[in-house]
Scaffold this motif. Structure first.
Motif, PDB file in Angstrom:
ATOM      1  N   LEU B 572       0.954  -1.281   0.196  1.00  0.00           N
ATOM      2  CA  LEU B 572       0.093  -0.439  -0.209  1.00  0.00           C
ATOM      3  C   LEU B 572       1.138   1.057   0.075  1.00  0.00           C
ATOM      4  N   CYS B 573       1.658   1.204   1.226  1.00  0.00           N
ATOM      5  CA  CYS B 573       2.610   2.700   0.974  1.00  0.00           C
ATOM      6  C   CYS B 573       3.456   2.821   0.643  1.00  0.00           C
ATOM      7  N   ALA B 594      12.563   6.926   5.247  1.00  0.00           N
ATOM      8  CA  ALA B 594      11.108   7.563   5.625  1.00  0.00           C
ATOM      9  C   ALA B 594      10.447   7.154   6.625  1.00  0.00           C
ATOM     10  N   CYS B 595      10.372   5.676   6.931  1.00  0.00           N
ATOM     11  CA  CYS B 595       8.575   5.268   7.817  1.00  0.00           C
ATOM     12  C   CYS B 595       9.727   4.904   8.650  1.00  0.00           C
ATOM     13  N   HIS B 596      10.738   3.758   8.438  1.00  0.00           N
ATOM     14  CA  HIS B 596      11.123   3.648   9.678  1.00  0.00           C
ATOM     15  C   HIS B 596      12.050   4.142   9.970  1.00  0.00           C
ATOM     16  N   ALA B 597      11.808   5.340  11.057  1.00  0.00           N
ATOM     17  CA  ALA B 597      13.190   6.094  11.151  1.00  0.00           C
ATOM     18  C   ALA B 597      13.779   5.544  12.666  1.00  0.00           C
ATOM     19  N   ALA B 603       6.824   9.978  10.857  1.00  0.00           N
ATOM     20  CA  ALA B 603       6.439   9.917   9.496  1.00  0.00           C
ATOM     21  C   ALA B 603       5.913  11.382   8.942  1.00  0.00           C
ATOM     22  N   GLY B 604       6.949  11.461   7.950  1.00  0.00           N
ATOM     23  CA  GLY B 604       7.278  13.126   6.914  1.00  0.00           C
ATOM     24  C   GLY B 604       8.019  14.603   7.862  1.00  0.00           C
ATOM     25  N   ALA B 606      10.698  16.237   9.711  1.00  0.00           N
ATOM     26  CA  ALA B 606      12.015  17.083   8.869  1.00  0.00           C
ATOM     27  C   ALA B 606      12.963  16.262   9.314  1.00  0.00           C
ATOM     28  N   LEU B 607      12.328  15.693  10.457  1.00  0.00           N
ATOM     29  CA  LEU B 607      13.696  14.193  10.143  1.00  0.00           C
ATOM     30  C   LEU B 607      14.285  13.946   9.234  1.00  0.00           C
ATOM     31  N   ASN B 608      13.624  12.894   8.501  1.00  0.00           N
ATOM     32  CA  ASN B 608      13.637  12.502   7.573  1.00  0.00           C
ATOM     33  C   ASN B 608      13.737  12.685   6.168  1.00  0.00           C
ATOM     34  N   ILE B 609      12.588  13.404   6.314  1.00  0.00           N
ATOM     35  CA  ILE B 609      12.137  14.043   4.822  1.00  0.00           C
ATOM     36  C   ILE B 609      12.292  15.137   4.141  1.00  0.00           C
ATOM     37  N   GLU B 610      13.551  16.030   3.850  1.00  0.00           N
ATOM     38  CA  GLU B 610      13.747  17.477   3.881  1.00  0.00           C
ATOM     39  C   GLU B 610      12.393  17.709   2.980  1.00  0.00           C
ATOM     40  N   ASN B 611      11.772  19.154   3.339  1.00  0.00           N
ATOM     41  CA  ASN B 611      11.492  19.979   3.140  1.00  0.00           C
ATOM     42  C   ASN B 611       9.827  19.565   3.420  1.00  0.00           C
ATOM     43  N   ALA B 612       9.763  18.849   4.338  1.00  0.00           N
ATOM     44  CA  ALA B 612       8.602  18.044   3.883  1.00  0.00           C
ATOM     45  C   ALA B 612       6.829  19.052   3.631  1.00  0.00           C
TER      46      ALA B 612
END
Lengths: 233, 618
Positions: B572-573, B594-597, B603-604, B606-612
């Protein structure tokens, strides 16, 4: 009893089946290698191969030549072999066992047809043994194995037949265990007894067909092989 | 019967048993054939086949250095057997590694995907390069065979002879790197390897022990081949090797005990635990006793002592590798590793195959240069006198047929026997255990951790609603994920149908349907009359539950089997994230992290995804 049946159907059958399949394959390889060596050593490059292959294949059709001389033997042997090959392979119960264990299956024959073939095998087998005993020539060349193997086959077919009946007098698992164990035995014996003719028959025929076609000079090479130089043996 | 035929038959028996085990391992997997687990991912195949095999092959570079670099020409007669042993040892290592790798068809990845920080990267390159070098070192011997006298091969032969010295130097370098890097693999586990074995200088210990082992392996192999091929072992030469081995083994013992003293771990020796006893036994057998015996000139000139020293060192050093790889590694509570008979059988069959290859080379190539070697021309073979079976007068066939008939019957019987005794778990694929899913917790932010390992994914539900409704609309946004729903219920929770973490589960309750449709009379409502009643012929769910499948794109579940939770979530994801990452040009959106931090974060975030925040949001 159940565990013993599972053992006979599982590990023991795997052992017997692989011994049969690989053992027969081994015999085929040895026979083919022997034919190759024969051609190589005879230094003969002009064999009429198409004719040899044709004769070999004609010999595979059983009721072409022998039926004029010994019709009873010829026909009963043909029917015996037919039933013997078709029934175990195309019996639905056996196909189901294959599908349950390794997941392959193929179309089978109806149960009534299988029953009819089984009875045919039993009748033809008894007839074959009778011919063997009452014909003085065949009786003289027959040994223990010649009777034992046919009787074993008849035993397997009859136990299988009885085990699959609803009016089976013996308990189902007992009769099935006897059936499976004796079938395992014949698979195990296949490469080491005359049952091996199931794969060797055409090859043996081919060997003799080839040998008849060797040129007259071939004897000289044989002499060199035995004595190291050309002189009468 | 000829002893060589007996030995070869036994070896063929092992090899053919190994063929069955190989089929079981490669078609049914590691779970079906090994005792390996997440806690013991490295077992016998690594400890014995790879680490032991590489160490046993050390004789090749040691003797090559002796002859070509130190110019001790006396040792030239054992050069060819030593190089061959090393070559076959490395082939055995590579074959053994294939069994152990989870994805063996990706073995070439180390060539393309470089990971300079990994010790395994060095190991992989050393194995590949040194195997090549050994093949080139041995090739001239093979190219002397009368069947290989083609002009192009002879040109290669000349080139290889010209390149001997560079090849030997490359071989020594690669061996030095490789023997020690196998030890370096264990530098990363100081808390798992027992302190008696773990040391920062374990790479050096591996290298030194490999030299001693290599010398003794060459000695052992000289004794065995002299017995097998009926020529006398050169005791004077072998005792020279013994003298060198004695020095190396003393050095090894010295370094090992000095290291224990310096690290302050000597106390473990007096502990009396089985590890300390194993340590004493291993060192006595592998180094101390042989070193003492070999240091005396009178003793090392006796074949029996020399042979028993060789056996002790070979056994002891392989035991050392097994200790480091298996025995001295501390397992988590509740875990234990002991190899299955299939692992042991596979290892033995690889060794047997190498031994057969050695015998083949010894029979067909000029391996022992000072022994007489008879060449038979094809013409001589044609006029070889035929042999006949005495009782039946049947022709026994030529050499090939005679050998084949013996070895193939051995092979047939062993293959059948091995296949018969395979345990039932080796005949069916490894099955995952049931791991029921537990529902995600939370409301706006869901904590998704179905198998309760604490490694949850924080799923920002509110955020996803916002973003999806912008892209797909109010209703379509929801049913993008909530594709099915239970009767009288709103959007269903995923774990209701995808009820197991890893295994597909049936989500159709036959008994329940039967009871609410009023018993046996209701069959016809789902199963049409006149054809056999089965899953395949029954009505599909959506024919009655019209509202259950919100989204028309979602395919009807295959015979009402829902995929495992992990697969369903990933299915799904991942496609949606991949698509969005391409549209927005943000690679990180489609990455695992992005999800398994770690540590888990929304999720989403700023830790994982730049400019969320540039992603579409309501």
């Amino acid at each position: 009893m159940h565990d013993m049946l599972q053992f006979a159907r599982g590990p023991l059958f795997r052992l017997a089946f692989l011994v049969m399949a690989l053992g027969l394959l081994r015999l085929v390889i040895l026979a083919l290698w022997g034919i190759g060596q024969m051609i190589y050593r005879a230094r003969d490059h002009n064999n009429p191969y198409s004719k040899i292959v044709k004769t070999t294949l004609t010999w595979l059709i059983p009721i072409q030549r022998l039926h004029r001389i010994r019709p009873w033997l010829s026909y009963s042997s043909f029917l015996f072999h037919m039933g013997l090959i078709v029934t175990p392979i195309f019996l639905l119960d056996h196909i189901h066992l294959w599908r349950a264990s390794i997941g392959i299956s193929w179309p089978g024959i109806p149960k009534t047809a299988a029953d009819a073939l089984t009875l045919l095998v039993l009748a033809a087998g008894i007839l074959l043994i009778g011919i063997r005993i009452f014909n003085p020539y065949t009786r003289r060349v027959s040994g223990f194995m010649d009777y034992f193997l046919v009787l074993l086959i008849l035993f397997i077919f009859s136990t299988g037949f009885i085990a699959s009946r609803p009016y089976n007098p013996i308990p189902y698992e007992t009769s099935m265990l006897i059936h499976v164990l004796s079938a395992d035995l014949i698979l195990l014996l296949a490469p080491f007894t005359k049952i091996a003719h199931c794969v060797l028959f055409p090859l043996v025929r081919m060997t003799s067909e080839l040998a008849w076609k060797f040129p007259p000079e071939a004897g000289k090479d044989a002499a060199i092989q035995v004595h190291g130089e050309v002189k009468p043996i | 019967m000829n002893k060589r035929i007996v030995i070869k038959s036994i070896l063929w028996a092992f090899v053919s048993a190994g063929l069955v085990l190989a089929v079981a391992r490669f078609f049914l997997g590691l779970g079906a054939t090994t005792a390996l687990s997440d806690d013991a991912p490295w077992g016998l195949w690594i400890a014995f086949d790879v680490m032991g095999g590489v160490a046993l092959a050390a004789g090749g570079f040691v003797i090559a250095a002796t002859v070509y670099i130190f110019h001790l020409e006396k040792y030239r007669p054992i050069l060819r057997p030593a190089v061959l042993t090393a070559f076959l040892g490395y082939v055995a290592v590579v074959v053994g590694l294939q069994f152990d790798l989870g994805l063996p068809w990706r073995i070439w990845h180390a060539m393309i995907y470089w990971q300079h920080h990994s010790v395994l990267f060095e190991v992989a390159w050393c194995v590949m390069l040194y195997l090549t070098v050994l093949a080139l070192e041995f090739a001239p011997v093979a190219l002397e065979h009368p069947f290989l006298q083609w002009p192009i091969l002879q040109r290669i032969h000349k080139l290889l002879k010209f390149l001997t010295i560079p090849l030997v130097i490359a071989g020594i370098m690669l061996s030095t790197l490789h023997q020690s890097s196998l030890g370096s693999l264990f530098l990363i586990m100081p808390y798992r390897l027992h302190p008696l074995w773990y040391t920062p200088i374990i790479p050096a210990l591996f290298f030194v022990s490999a030299i001693g082992l290599g010398l003794m392996m060459v000695t052992l192999e000289a004794f065995v081949s002299s017995w097998l091929f009926d020529h006398k072992p050169k005791i004077e030469l072998l005792s020279g090797l013994g003298r060198a081995a004695s020095v190396v083994l003393f050095l090894y013992i010295l370094v090992r005990f000095t290291d224990l003293t310096v690290r302050g771990q000597l106390g473990f020796l007096a502990e009396g635990s089985w590890q300390s006893l194993l340590f004493f036994f291993e060192n006595a057998v592998s180094a101390l006793i042989p070193a003492i015996l070999l240091s005396n000139k009178k003793w090392r000139s006796r074949p029996d002592i020399l042979l028993s020293c060789a056996i002790m060192v070979v056994f002891g050093m392989v035991l050392n590798r097994l200790d480091v790889g298996i025995a001295a590694i501390q397992k988590s509570p509740g875990y234990a590793y002991f190899p299955t008979w299939m692992e042991i059988g596979t290892s033995l069959s690889i060794v047997a195959a190498a031994a057969l290859a050695y015998i083949f080379c010894a029979e067909n190539f000029r391996l022992f240069i000072d022994e007489k070697h008879e060449e038979k021309s094809p013409e001589a073979l044609r006029y070889e006198k035929p042999q006949f079976d005495v009782p039946s007068q049947a022709w026994l066939g030529d050499a090939f047929a005679r050998n084949f008939s013996v070895f193939s019957i051995v092979a047939v019987l062993t293959i059948a026997f091995t296949a018969a005794i395979l345990p039932s778990r080796a005949l069916s694929r490894y099955e995952a255990k049931d791991v029921p899913v537990q529902a995600a917790q939370g409301w706006d932010i869901l904590k998704i951790d179905g198998n309760r390992t604490g490694e949850y994914v924080l799923f920002d539900h509110k955020d996803h609603i916002a973003r999806l409704q912008v892209t797909y609309g109010e209703r379509e946004g929801c049913i993008k994920c909530h594709h099915a729903r239970l009767p009288k219920d709103g959007p269903g929770r995923c774990g209701v149908c995808h009820s197991d973490m890893y295994k597909p589960k049936s989500n159709f309750d036959h008994a329940y349907h039967q009871s609410i449709l009023l018993g046996n009379k209701s069959c016809a409502q789902c199963h049409p009359e006149g054809i056999s009643k089965s899953k395949e012929t029954a009505k599909v769910c959506s024919e009655c539950h019209r509202a259950m499948f919100e989204h028309i794109d979602v395919k009807e579940p295959d015979y009402y089997i829902a995929r495992g939770y992990v697969d369903a979530m990933h299915d799904l994801c991942i496609p949606c994230h991949t698509e969005q990452s391409k549209i927005l040009g943000r690679k990180k959106l489609a990455q695992c992290a992005a999800c398994h931090a770690n540590p888990p974060g929304p999720a989403g975030a700023a830790l994982n995804i730049e400019n969320a925040d540039e992603l579409p949001r309501k």
